[in-house]
Design a protein around this motif. Structure first.
Motif: not given
Length: 406
Positions: A40-49, A218-221, A223-231
């Motif tokens: 989740x390392x990239x996801x964590x960074x995006x969520x904290x930001x 999805x999380x690794x393949x 990541x940015x697209x997943x993070x956008x939908x999560x946010x």
């Protein structure tokens, strides 16, 4: 980032990284089998930001959490771990869980979902698979290297029966009464499986999202697209600004806000004209005055005993202690002889007083006031008895609680 440890099921110690401001809304990340929190390392960074506090958890047998020597990796042990972690957090997080983590999260939230979490995001979670596919996935996981940040115990996936999991997930789905997002790859088999479609339809409050050009992970393949939908989901379902009630808006918001005020629990009792004892559970109770000695309780106009309590010359207020939770449930329900299963004795004024209560007040009616959909019953205390060695039964955010001393 801070490393913390949680006490899991069966004394298992679970490690997590906590990032972000402690006052921001919380997100609990739960990885899948053969992974660790590092995924989740990239996801964590995006969520904290984006202004979120992130608790990134290692499951038992993965990463820095305990690896049970007994090999206790059954699904119920994982579910017990997650419920224990949720109980130790200071606020209700949105749980974001992938593959095996999704199974664990869905089953952990089958009971008391809205009291444990603010939302649920299930990522790449298979609900069923044909035997050949399940076998292939299991073999692939067992062949993955366990080293560095990806250390995990291969025994963790040795005893998971995907058909049993499928049945349990379909039973759990209707009970997941909280905002839910299901995220899957657009070209994977998971979303097209009949059991996945059935599971989605059973969720009470869910939206299903497909990430284009992604297969299983999805999380690794993507990541940015997943993070956008999560946010996007978080901003709509768990905005960073506080929920607010204004006159004329959603009454549920006001009810939830009131529920943040922790209270004790009481059972209000009296006798009808024939001398039959009646009573109901109430937590809207407070002291009014010491001179004269006054207290009040608020009674719903729709309560079956409301007409009797309005007219009773005397009534009792029994403040409950921890072992009286069954009595609280009994007097909050219907269709049961409440006093037959509850030890009680008549007080000096004849009102029923429940044996073993933390406090019992006997009151003479002092005043009755209308108060919207409730009426306010004010009593003058004529007698009070209490037992200071017992602990109170508490009620907070729709759930019974107990004192926790530090």
């Amino acid at each position: 980032m801070t490393l913390v440890r949680f006490q899991g099921f069966g004394a298992t110690s679970l490690e997590a990284e906590v990032s972000g401001d402690e006052h921001d809304p919380a997100i609990l990340l739960v990885h899948g089998a053969g992974q660790t929190r590092a995924v989740w390392s990239v996801v964590v960074e995006g969520l904290v930001q984006a202004g979120r506090r992130v608790i990134n958890l290692d499951l038992r047998g993965h990463g820095g959490s305990d690896w049970p020597e007994s090999g206790a990796y059954d699904l119920d042990a994982h579910v017990g771990d997650l419920r224990a972690v949720l109980a130790q957090l200071g606020s209700r997080p949105v749980v974001v869980a992938a593959t095996l983590g999704g199974w664990i999260a869905a089953l952990a939230l089958e009971t008391d979902a809205a009291n444990l979490a603010a939302g649920l995001v299930l990522v790449d979670m298979p609900v069923g698979a044909d035997p050949e596919t399940a076998k292939r996935i299991g073999e692939r996981l067992r062949q993955q290297p366990s080293q560095g940040d990806a250390r995990w115990d291969p025994r963790a996936v040795a005893h998971l029966d995907i058909e049993v999991v499928r049945q349990r997930l379909l039973r759990a789905a209707p009970a997941l009464v909280l905002p839910t997002q299901v995220v899957r790859g657009g070209i994977g088999w998971v979303g097209q499986a009949a059991s996945s479609i059935e599971f989605d339809a059973l969720l009470p409050n869910a939206e299903v999202v497909e990430v284009e050009d992604a297969d299983l992970l999805v999380v690794t393949d993507r990541t940015e697209a997943f993070l956008g939908r999560l946010l996007d989901f978080l901003e709509r379902k768990q905005p960073r600004s506080a929920a607010e009630f204004r006159a004329g808006s959603d009454a549920r918001t006001l009810r939830d806000a009131m529920g943040c005020f922790a209270t004790g629990v009481t059972i209000v009792t009296a006798c009808d004209a024939q001398g039959t004892p009646i009573g109901l559970t109430a937590n809207s109770f407070t002291s009014v005055s010491l001179d004269p000695p006054l207290l009040l309780v608020c009674i719903a106009n729709t309560a079956g005993t409301a007409p009797i309590l309005r007219e009773a010359s005397h009534f009792g207020v029994n403040v409950l202690q921890t072992s009286q939770q069954p009595a609280s449930n009994r007097f909050a329900g219907k269709g049961e002889d409440r006093f037959a299963a509850t030890p009680w004795t008549p007080g000096e004024t004849g009102v029923p007083l429940l044996d073993g209560s933390l406090v019992s007040f006997e009151c003479r009616r002092h005043a009755v006031h209308d108060g919207g959909d409730h009426f306010i019953l004010v009593g003058k205390v004529v007698r009070a008895a209490f037992e200071p060695r017992r602990d109170p039964l508490l009620y907070f955010r729709g759930k019974y609680r107990r004192l926790h001393f530090t």
